[in-house]
Design an enzyme around this catalytic site. Structure first.
Site, PDB file in Angstrom:
ATOM      1  N   SER A  10      26.753  51.717  33.603  1.00 30.45           N
ATOM      2  CA  SER A  10      26.996  52.771  32.615  1.00 30.45           C
ATOM      3  C   SER A  10      28.078  53.733  33.085  1.00 30.45           C
ATOM      4  O   SER A  10      28.956  54.117  32.309  1.00 30.45           O
ATOM      5  CB  SER A  10      25.705  53.511  32.252  1.00 30.45           C
ATOM      6  N   GLY A  27      21.850  46.649  34.065  1.00 35.03           N
ATOM      7  CA  GLY A  27      20.476  46.650  34.577  1.00 35.03           C
ATOM      8  C   GLY A  27      20.364  46.215  36.022  1.00 35.03           C
ATOM      9  O   GLY A  27      19.271  45.945  36.513  1.00 35.03           O
ATOM     10  N   GLY A  40      21.379  48.111  38.577  1.00 31.46           N
ATOM     11  CA  GLY A  40      21.338  49.275  39.458  1.00 31.46           C
ATOM     12  C   GLY A  40      22.669  49.488  40.159  1.00 31.46           C
ATOM     13  O   GLY A  40      22.737  50.137  41.196  1.00 31.46           O
ATOM     14  N   ASP A  52      27.089  58.349  40.713  1.00 32.43           N
ATOM     15  CA  ASP A  52      27.712  57.125  40.202  1.00 32.43           C
ATOM     16  C   ASP A  52      29.062  57.418  39.561  1.00 32.43           C
ATOM     17  O   ASP A  52      30.038  56.693  39.767  1.00 32.43           O
ATOM     18  CB  ASP A  52      26.796  56.464  39.162  1.00 32.43           C
TER      19      ASP A  52
HETATM   20  C1  GLA Z   1      20.990  56.419  39.531  1.00 30.09           C
HETATM   21  C2  GLA Z   1      21.629  57.727  39.087  1.00 30.09           C
HETATM   22  C3  GLA Z   1      22.212  58.482  40.275  1.00 30.09           C
HETATM   23  C4  GLA Z   1      21.219  58.593  41.420  1.00 30.09           C
HETATM   24  C5  GLA Z   1      20.582  57.236  41.721  1.00 30.09           C
HETATM   25  C6  GLA Z   1      19.487  57.339  42.730  1.00 30.09           C
HETATM   26  O1  GLA Z   1      21.987  55.533  39.969  1.00 30.09           O
HETATM   27  O2  GLA Z   1      22.644  57.490  38.152  1.00 30.09           O
HETATM   28  O3  GLA Z   1      22.641  59.752  39.852  1.00 30.09           O
HETATM   29  O4  GLA Z   1      20.255  59.565  41.152  1.00 30.09           O
HETATM   30  O5  GLA Z   1      20.048  56.643  40.549  1.00 30.09           O
HETATM   31  O6  GLA Z   1      20.004  57.685  43.964  1.00 30.09           O
END
Ligand code: GLA
Length: 360
Positions: free
Chosen positions: A112, A106, A108, A156
């Protein structure tokens, strides 16, 4: 049977937010925090997962391979992995896996993706799967899209699978091409978790994505990437909120290109300015920030050594990334978090502070 141990890192995105599912540019880099998987093939067809981070009643999850079903739990990321691998024709057997992570959930910072990539690395090794790192990233994204229900882009998973060595990855998500970009040595990178929980499977993220699709429909393009920053006049004619959503994506793509140029020229002031512009655009046009994140950014910008700061990741909580003059980041992070904690009921955590913050 022998136990295989694999791991994969979380990430911080330097710039290029909500551009990846629009076919655009991103510039993430890995962080030192990682997810570690210890996996042992057991024979049979059962997967038994244990998390070393959760209380006992939530820590264990067991299921029959081929009978994966979404449970709204951390194990969904693993169930999605085994289901999709089987769907692609990969043959797995039963296994036990212990998962430990230092990537805070959580925050950011892609806990995951780190789990998906670490798990696929473990399965690749244990069952001799013919899977390359880009294939792992693509499957990880599909796990989110098709199994978990988060319509995320590829950023990500790509940086977790292919990044590292202290460099950021400049990714063109249209064709998955990427280039390593190294920040100048005289910079400190700081990452602070606001303590406000972020989630990609919450409604906000998917809503933004469908707003982008609606904007594409009205603009007559397949992806917002096709609209260059010189084409903003067309975007300005869209109805709200699509106008602001599309404006964020179009200007953010340009900011990533400008950021890569600023880095190559060693122009940290310009990079800092782009961070600030990106944050404002996420706050006002894309509306994915929250007051606590804005406060952290504002406190950061009050520091004399700071070039720029912005919300990083999907938003609706999570973390900020700060670019600072070398040698100033750690002390600034302490002051920022102290001032923040005095004003809001959340506990901030400094995850990276110091020389480029890199996963070296
Ligand atoms: C999350 C998503 C990514 C991207 C970001 C925003 O981390 O997993 O794919 O869209 O948000 O930039």
């Amino acid at each position: 049977m022998k136990t295989v141990t694999t791991s994969a890192p979380g990430r911080v995105n330097l710039i290029g937010e909500h551009t990846d599912y629009n076919g655009g540019y991103v510039l993430p880099m890995t962080i030192p925090q990682r997810t570690v998987v210890e996996l042992k093939a057991t024979g049979g067809g059962r997967a038994t997962l244990r998390s070393g981070n959760l209380p006992e009643h939530k820590a264990v999850f067991s299921y029959e391979l081929g009978r994966e079903a979404r449970a709204g739990a951390w194990a969904d990321y693993v169930q999605g992995v085994t289901k999709l691998l089987a769907g692609e024709g990969y043959i797995l057997g039963g296994f036990e896996a212990l998962v430990n992570s230092t990537v805070p959930i959580g925050s950011g910072l892609s806990s995951s993706a780190a789990l998906e990539v670490a798990m696929m690395r473990a399965l690749r090794e244990a069952f001799a799967l013919d899977l390359d790192d880009l294939a792992i990233a693509k499957l990880g994204q599909r796990v989110e899209n098709e199994f978990v229900g988060a319509r995320v882009g590829i950023m990500d998973q790509m940086v977790s699978s292919l990044g590292g060595d202290g460099a950021a990855l400049f990714i063109d998500t249209l064709d998955f091409s990427f280039k390593r970009v190294t920040l100048p040595a005289d910079t400190d990178l700081v990452v602070i978790n606001s303590g406000v929980r972020h989630s990609n499977s919450g409604g906000g993220y998917n809503t933004r994505r469908s707003e982008c699709e609606q904007a594409c429909g009205l603009l007559g393009v397949k992806l917002l990437r096709e609209v260059p920053s010189t084409g903003l006049a067309r975007v300005e004619a869209l109805p709200e909120p699509l106008r602001r959503r599309a404006r964020h994506v179009v200007t953010e793509n340009q900011r990533v290109l400008d950021a890569v140029r600023a880095i190559s020229e060693g122009d940290m002031k310009e990079l800092g300015r782009l961070f600030v512009e990106s944050h404002k655009s996420m706050r006002d046009d894309y509306e994915v920030s929250v007051p606590e994140i804005d406060l952290l950014v504002e406190l950061a910008l009050g520091e004399s050594g700071v070039y720029g700061a912005r919300l990083t990741g999907g938003g609706f909580g999570g973390s900020i990334v700060i670019l600072a003059r070398r040698g100033t980041g750690a002390a600034a992070a302490e002051r920022i978090t102290r001032a923040y904690a005095a004003k809001v009921p959340y506990k901030p955590v400094i995850l990276v502070s110091g020389e480029q913050g890199a996963d070296k």
